[in-house]
Structures are given as C-alpha cells and as structure tokens.
Motif scaffolding. Structure first.
Motif, mmCIF file in Angstrom:
data_model
loop_
_atom_site.group_PDB
_atom_site.id
_atom_site.type_symbol
_atom_site.label_atom_id
_atom_site.label_comp_id
_atom_site.label_asym_id
_atom_site.label_seq_id
_atom_site.Cartn_x
_atom_site.Cartn_y
_atom_site.Cartn_z
ATOM 1 N N LEU A 188 0.805 -1.359 0.090
ATOM 2 C CA LEU A 188 -0.079 -0.119 0.011
ATOM 3 C C LEU A 188 0.972 1.274 0.104
ATOM 4 C CD1 LEU A 188 -2.859 -0.915 2.441
ATOM 5 C CD2 LEU A 188 -2.738 -1.112 -0.064
ATOM 6 N N LEU A 222 -0.849 5.158 -0.874
ATOM 7 C CA LEU A 222 -1.978 5.459 0.076
ATOM 8 C C LEU A 222 -1.551 5.863 1.478
ATOM 9 C CD1 LEU A 222 -3.308 3.760 -2.115
ATOM 10 C CD2 LEU A 222 -4.562 2.484 -0.070
ATOM 11 N N GLU A 276 -6.625 -5.253 3.924
ATOM 12 C CA GLU A 276 -6.544 -4.592 2.967
ATOM 13 C C GLU A 276 -7.913 -3.857 2.196
ATOM 14 O OE1 GLU A 276 -4.519 -6.589 -0.576
ATOM 15 O OE2 GLU A 276 -4.774 -5.126 -1.832
ATOM 16 N N ARG A 333 -8.355 0.117 1.683
ATOM 17 C CA ARG A 333 -8.753 0.943 0.759
ATOM 18 C C ARG A 333 -10.094 1.752 0.775
ATOM 19 N NH1 ARG A 333 -5.251 -0.459 -3.366
ATOM 20 N NH2 ARG A 333 -4.192 -2.175 -3.014
#
Length: 405
Positions: free
Chosen positions: A121, A126, A219, A223
């Motif tokens: 990530l 992110l 995950e 997100r």
C-alpha cells in the motif's frame, strides 16, 4: 524372475503405494520444515511450491480453501513449517505434501502479512502525507464506528460531550475483531459517507492482542478508508499498537480517547481564542481610528482646506504659464521647420529643368517620334523638330547641320 511372481501395471503399483502411504498415521498429520522454492499462485487460488532443505525436496500443493486462511502470502526463500498430509498424485506417480497450513519459521505469520501489506500500500501512495486531509475545526457531526459493547465508545462519547456540549454524534455498531469485522466496518464507513452532515469519522476499538486487532490490517478496509469522502481518524488499541488503518487514515490517534480529543474542540479553548481574537480586532480598529483622526487633522490644517482660493489661483497661474510655454515652443518649432523648407525648395529649384530653360536654353525633340535631339547625328536636313523653351514651344525645320561626323 519367479514364475509365480505377480506382474503389476504402473497404475496398480501407484495405487498400492498410495494406499500404503494413506494408511500410515504418521504421514496423515505431519509437520515439515523447509525453504519454499518454485512458488506459484494459480489463477484458481491453489498454491504450488517445492519445500527443500540441503539434501532433499518435496512437491507441495495447498488448495484454495486452505490458502484463503493464510494471513500472509508465501514467497520463495521463506523458511516455513508446513502442516498437512502426504499422499501420491496418481497421474504423475509422485508423492506430494498437501499443505493445510503454513507458518513462517522464526517469524510470526501476522508480522509477515503486516509488512507485506504495508509495503504494497505504501508503494501505491496510500500513506502519502499529501493525501492526508486536515480535520474540521468545528465538525457538525462526528461519526464513530466501533462496538456498542466496548468501553472505547463510552470514553469517546463522554470526552466529546465534555469538551463540546451539544456536539452531534452518529454511532455505527460493528464487530471489531474476527473475519466478519472488516466487511462490517467497511459497510458502516460507506453508510457514514452517505450522511451529509458527518464531517469526521473515528474508526477504532480498545486494546487487544494482535489477533484481536487484526481486522484493522485488512486490505479491503485500508482501501475503503483511503476512498472515504470524509476525513477518517484511526484509533485502534493502545499507543504502541500500529495497524494498517493507522497508516492509511487521515490522522492516527494513539487511543480512542485521544481520537475524541482530536475531533471535538474544547469549548473553553474556543471561547478563549475568540475572546483573544475579538480583543485583537478591537485594538486594531481603535488604532486605525486613531491613525485616521490624526491624518484627518493634518489634512484639515493644510492650505487647501484653510485657503482653498489660493490653491485655485496658483493652479490657474501655473496653467497660464504652461500655455505660454507651449505656444513659444510651437512657434520655435514652426520657424525652424520653415527655414529648412525654404532651403530645400531653393535646392530643388536650382535643379529644375525649367530654371535651365529660363536661362535661354531649349529642348529639341524630333517631331516624328519625340526623341530628344542631344546630338546632330540624330537629325537630318529637312527633319521637323519641336523646340521647348521656358514659356512654351514651337516647331522648326532642320536646314543643315554642322559636326556629328
């Protein structure tokens, strides 16, 4: 070869060996340590790899149902302990280890899974500080996603109400641990994003073990937090606990209580700040007024206000002087230009053919074709010519000529 020996087909032999292995209790629940190589994750979700040590190797397969329960993704070179059973894959006639679980050797599976997802990530951006949004100073409503049965919710609500009485809070009750927790939290986050006046969201829970906090390393949840329209504060566990949600959220609070203090402004502090700002503005206004009065007093004392007629007279006199100066300058420029014009006209007049004609000269042209007779060779006796003088012309006839031979 004995005459009574039984001849087996390859399939018969393979089935016999398989039956023998399947009946061995040791091989039906075995733990094998080795290094992973030739790892491949098939599109079906099954995992295929080889487990090897210094002197031997064994083929392994892990079916999707077992692979989906892994907290991390195996990699080549990873030292692991595989639990499973051994049997023969009849088509190839090879024995295989059918893995049911894989544990990293020497390092926890959760640690590896955490580091793998964090690295992934982070590479996608992110965690970038530039995508983090500031928290609202005065949120219209605070959304809290946590368990109704946890002490963390009571602490957060209590702190928010104490710091900002009357603040509006919207709570979404979710599971905060276990496999079902991430989809529940994601659903609640989506619901919060659909509420117009929710300006900030807290996602969190109290402390717990790594396994209990593991839902916040999902995950899908990471997100969802990154895609939230509303700024998100992650408040999971204690100050020493870090989850993937902490890294991807707009702000990380060390505890749920700290999260409440971050999103709920202290009314007393706000009042102090307002009083300070109001006092500063009042001082600035007074200073501006005082400065304006002083400037006005100076202006009033100027002659323009005490004797305005004098100013008009002076300006009028200055205007007359300027007009006179301008007229003088124009006359001087005209005189100079006139002199130049006369000198040029004189030069042009001196060069004019008419001036030459006035001195008694004439221009002779042949009457037949108008050619200027500049040489006696251009005419013959009897040719008609036209002679131009300063005030007109007349024709003539050549009677003879001299020269031109």
């Amino acid at each position: 070869m004995s005459a009574t020996a039984t001849v087996l087909s390859v399939s018969d032999l393979t089935r016999y060996v398989k039956k023998t292995l399947d009946s061995d209790p040791l091989l039906q629940g075995v733990l094998v340590k080795g290094e992973i190589s030739n790892f491949k994750k098939h599109t079906s979700g099954h995992l295929y790899f080889t487990l090897k040590d210094e002197s031997s190797q064994v083929r392994c397969v892990m079916f999707r149902s077992s692979a989906s329960r892994l907290a991390f993704l195996p990699e080549n070179g990873m030292e692991v302990v595989v639990a499973g059973h051994v049997t023969v894959y009849e088509r190839d006639g090879q024995y295989q280890l059918y893995a049911e679980s894989i544990q990293p050797y020497g390092i926890g599976a959760y640690h590896i899974a955490f580091e793998q997802l964090k690295k992934k990530l982070e590479a996608e951006g992110l965690f970038d500080a530039l995508r983090k949004r500031p928290l609202p100073l005065l949120p219209r409503r605070v959304g809290i996603i946590t368990s109704l049965r946890g002490a963390a919710l009571r602490d957060m609500v209590s702190i928010c109400k104490r710091r900002f009485p009357g603040i509006k809070i919207l709570v979404a009750d979710v599971l905060v641990q276990g496999e079902e927790a991430p989809p529940r939290i994601i659903s609640a986050l989506s619901l919060m994003n659909s509420v117009e006046d929710v300006d900030v969201i807290i996602i969190g829970r109290g402390g717990g073990s790594v396994e209990e906090l593991w839902a916040f390393n999902d995950e899908r949840l990471a997100r969802a937090i990154a895609g939230s329209r509303i700024p998100v504060v992650s408040a999971v566990g204690h100050e020493t606990d870090f989850t993937i949600a902490d890294f991807v959220a707009d702000c990380r609070a060390p505890t749920p209580s700290a999260a409440a203090e971050l999103v709920a402004p202290e009314v007393r502090e706000i009042n102090l700040r307002l009083a300070d700002r109001i006092g500063g503005m009042a001082r600035a206004v007074r200073k501006k007024c005082r400065s304006g009065r002083e400037r006005l007093a100076l202006l009033v004392e100027r002659r323009a206000f005490t004797r305005p007629r004098d100013v008009v007279d002076h300006r009028r006199q200055a205007l007359d002087d300027a007009v006179r100066d301008l007229e003088s300058a124009i006359r001087a420029r005209l005189n100079a230009a006139s002199g130049v014009l006369e000198r040029v006209a004189g030069r042009l007049d001196a060069l004019s053919p008419l001036s030459v004609l006035k001195r008694g000269y004439g221009v002779v042209r042949r009457a037949a074709d108008g050619v200027v007779v500049s040489s006696v060779r251009l005419v013959e006796p009897g040719d008609a010519v036209w002679i131009t003088v300063s005030d007109g012309g007349f024709d003539a006839v050549v009677k003879g000529r001299d020269g031109g031979t």
